[in-house]
Enzyme design. Structure first.
Site, PDB file in Angstrom:
ATOM      1  N   ASP A  17       0.829  -1.204   0.000  1.00 25.89           N
ATOM      2  CA  ASP A  17       0.000   0.000   0.000  1.00 25.89           C
ATOM      3  C   ASP A  17       0.867   1.260   0.000  1.00 25.89           C
ATOM      4  OD1 ASP A  17      -2.300   1.496   0.070  1.00 25.89           O
ATOM      5  OD2 ASP A  17      -2.616   1.264   2.228  1.00 25.89           O
ATOM      6  N   ASN A  51      -9.838  -2.535  -7.393  1.00 25.71           N
ATOM      7  CA  ASN A  51      -8.964  -1.655  -8.192  1.00 25.71           C
ATOM      8  C   ASN A  51      -9.491  -1.405  -9.603  1.00 25.71           C
ATOM      9  OD1 ASN A  51      -5.783  -2.777  -6.740  1.00 25.71           O
ATOM     10  ND2 ASN A  51      -7.111  -1.078  -6.173  1.00 25.71           N
ATOM     11  N   TRP A  52     -10.393  -2.271 -10.089  1.00 30.24           N
ATOM     12  CA  TRP A  52     -10.974  -2.032 -11.417  1.00 30.24           C
ATOM     13  C   TRP A  52     -11.742  -0.712 -11.451  1.00 30.24           C
ATOM     14  CZ3 TRP A  52      -8.956  -4.708 -15.096  1.00 30.24           C
ATOM     15  CH2 TRP A  52      -8.603  -6.050 -14.923  1.00 30.24           C
ATOM     16  N   SER A 111      -6.459  -5.519  -6.691  1.00 37.64           N
ATOM     17  CA  SER A 111      -7.659  -6.041  -6.020  1.00 37.64           C
ATOM     18  C   SER A 111      -8.868  -5.972  -6.944  1.00 37.64           C
ATOM     19  CB  SER A 111      -7.938  -5.228  -4.753  1.00 37.64           C
ATOM     20  OG  SER A 111      -8.435  -3.955  -5.091  1.00 37.64           O
ATOM     21  N   ARG A 121       1.656  -5.210   5.935  1.00 39.74           N
ATOM     22  CA  ARG A 121       0.974  -4.142   5.202  1.00 39.74           C
ATOM     23  C   ARG A 121       1.786  -2.870   5.363  1.00 39.74           C
ATOM     24  NH1 ARG A 121      -5.215  -2.602   4.108  1.00 39.74           N
ATOM     25  NH2 ARG A 121      -4.740  -0.777   2.867  1.00 39.74           N
TER      26      ARG A 121
HETATM   27  C1  FPP Z   1      -1.340   0.321  -3.613  1.00 40.91           C
HETATM   28  O1  FPP Z   1      -0.986   1.656  -3.702  1.00 40.91           O
HETATM   29  C2  FPP Z   1      -0.804  -0.516  -4.655  1.00 40.91           C
HETATM   30  C3  FPP Z   1      -1.490  -1.025  -5.725  1.00 40.91           C
HETATM   31  C4  FPP Z   1      -2.900  -0.719  -5.994  1.00 40.91           C
HETATM   32  C5  FPP Z   1      -0.886  -1.912  -6.710  1.00 40.91           C
HETATM   33  C6  FPP Z   1       0.411  -2.548  -6.378  1.00 40.91           C
HETATM   34  C7  FPP Z   1       1.229  -2.625  -7.596  1.00 40.91           C
HETATM   35  C8  FPP Z   1       2.575  -2.542  -7.685  1.00 40.91           C
HETATM   36  C9  FPP Z   1       3.440  -2.483  -6.501  1.00 40.91           C
HETATM   37  C10 FPP Z   1       3.299  -2.477  -8.974  1.00 40.91           C
HETATM   38  C11 FPP Z   1       3.141  -3.577  -9.907  1.00 40.91           C
HETATM   39  C12 FPP Z   1       3.087  -4.931  -9.355  1.00 40.91           C
HETATM   40  C13 FPP Z   1       3.864  -5.949  -9.767  1.00 40.91           C
HETATM   41  C14 FPP Z   1       3.650  -7.322  -9.254  1.00 40.91           C
HETATM   42  C15 FPP Z   1       4.949  -5.716 -10.712  1.00 40.91           C
HETATM   43  P1  FPP Z   1      -2.136   2.723  -3.813  1.00 40.91           P
HETATM   44  O2  FPP Z   1      -2.230   3.150  -5.233  1.00 40.91           O
HETATM   45  O3  FPP Z   1      -3.408   2.199  -3.227  1.00 40.91           O
HETATM   46  O4  FPP Z   1      -1.558   3.868  -2.923  1.00 40.91           O
HETATM   47  P2  FPP Z   1      -2.359   4.963  -2.095  1.00 40.91           P
HETATM   48  O5  FPP Z   1      -3.150   4.202  -1.068  1.00 40.91           O
HETATM   49  O6  FPP Z   1      -1.275   5.794  -1.513  1.00 40.91           O
HETATM   50  O7  FPP Z   1      -3.218   5.703  -3.064  1.00 40.91           O
END
Ligand code: FPP
Length: 236
Positions: A16, A64-65, A61, A184
Site C-alpha cells: 500500500d 482496483n478495477w 484487487s 501491510r
Molecule cells: C497500492 O498503492 C498498490 C497497488 C494498488 C498496486 C500494487 C502494484 C505494484 C506495486 C506495482 C506492480 C506490481 C507488480 C507485481 C509488478 P495505492 O495506489 O493504493 O496507494 P495509495 O493508497 O497511496 O493511493
C-alpha cells in the site's frame, strides 16, 4: 540478521501507499506504481535469500478495477512488463509463479503472458511467488461455497461432508500453506479483502513506510518482528 531457523514459510504482503509516495514527490500516481515494482523485485530477491517458501503479493484487487481507466491501464502495463522481464529470471532462479484472483477479468495479453510463465515455471521448487490479481477474499470464498453447493445439488456430497479442509480445497489458494506473516505498508490497519480465510492465524506486521520505500532491510526487520512474537508464543 534474522534467525534462519525460524523463517516464516509464507509471507503475504499488502503493498500500500504507491499513490501517496508519488503525491509527496509531486509525481503522477503511475510513477508510484513504477517505483513499487522495484520494491517487488527487491522483496522477491530477499525472500529467496532468507529461504521463504511462498510470497504472495496483493498486486491488484477486485476493487482496483474502479480506479480511473488510465491508472488501471498503467498498472496492467507495469504488470506486463514485470512478467516479460521476470520470466527468464524466475526460470533461472527456479521460482514457480502462481496467480490467484478472477484472472478471466485481466486483459487477454496479460492473461496469456501469465499463463505462459505459470506453465513454464510449474516444476520449480526454490520459491513460489503468488500474484493476487483482480483478487478479492470474499469473492474467493463465495466461489468456493458455490462450488460446494453445486456438488451438493448434484448429490456428490452432503452438507455434513463440508469441513474446513474440504472448504480450503475449493479456494484458489488450494495447496498453498496459509501465510505465517502478513505485512501491510503505509501504516493502515486494515485487511482490505485480502486472503480473508487464509490469514486466520497469521502474525500481522504494519509498517509505516509507503510501499516504494519498503526494501530489503524493511523485510528483514518485519521477519525479525515475526520471530520475536513467534518465540514468545512458542514459550507459552
Ligand atoms: C497500492 O498503492 C498498490 C497497488 C494498488 C498496486 C500494487 C502494484 C505494484 C506495486 C506495482 C506492480 C506490481 C507488480 C507485481 C509488478 P495505492 O495506489 O493504493 O496507494 P495509495 O493508497 O497511496 O493511493
Amino acid at each position: 540478521m534474522p534467525d534462519f531457523r525460524e523463517i516464516p514459510r509464507h509471507i503475504a504482503v499488502i503493498m500500500d501507499g504507491n499513490g501517496r509516495w508519488a503525491k509527496e514527490r509531486g509525481l503522477p500516481r503511475r510513477e508510484g506504481h513504477r517505483a513499487g515494482a522495484e520494491s517487488v523485485r527487491e522483496v522477491t530477491e530477499t525472500c529467496i535469500e532468507l529461504g521463504v517458501e511462498y510470497l504472495t503479493l496483493f498486486a491488484f484487487s477486485s476493487e482496483n478495477w474502479n480506479r480511473p481507466q488510465a491508472e488501471v491501464k498503467a498498472l496492467m502495463n507495469l504488470l506486463d512488463r514485470f512478467l516479460a522481464e521476470k520470466a527468464k529470471e524466475l526460470d533461472k532462479q527456479k521460482i514457480r509463479l502462481l496467480a490467484i484472483g478472477q484472472l478471466e477479468r485481466l486483459p487477454a495479453k496479460t492473461r496469456a503472458l501469465l499463463d505462459k510463465i505459470i506453465a513454464r515455471t510449474a516444476d520449480h521448487t526454490a520459491m513460489t511467488l503468488v500474484l493476487a490479481l483482480s483478487y478479492g477474499g470474499r469473492e474467493e470464498i463465495v466461489a468456493a461455497a458455490r462450488s460446494l453447493a453445486a456438488d451438493a445439488a448434484a448429490g456428490t456430497l452432503t452438507p455434513a461432508d463440508i469441513d474446513a479442509t474440504l472448504f480450503a480445497s475449493r479456494l484458489q489458494s488450494a495447496g498453498i500453506p496459509d501465510p505465517d506473516l502478513l505485512i501491510r505498508t503505509s501504516g493502515e490497519m486494515r485487511v482490505s479483502n485480502f486472503l480473508l480465510w487464509q490469514i486466520s492465524y497469521a502474525e500481522i506486521v504494519i509498517v509505516k513506510k509507503f510501499w516504494p520505500d519498503f526494501r530489503r532491510k524493511d523485510l528483514t526487520e518485519a521477519v525479525q518482528e515475526y520471530q520475536r512474537r513467534h518465540r514468545r508464543f512458542g514459550a507459552l
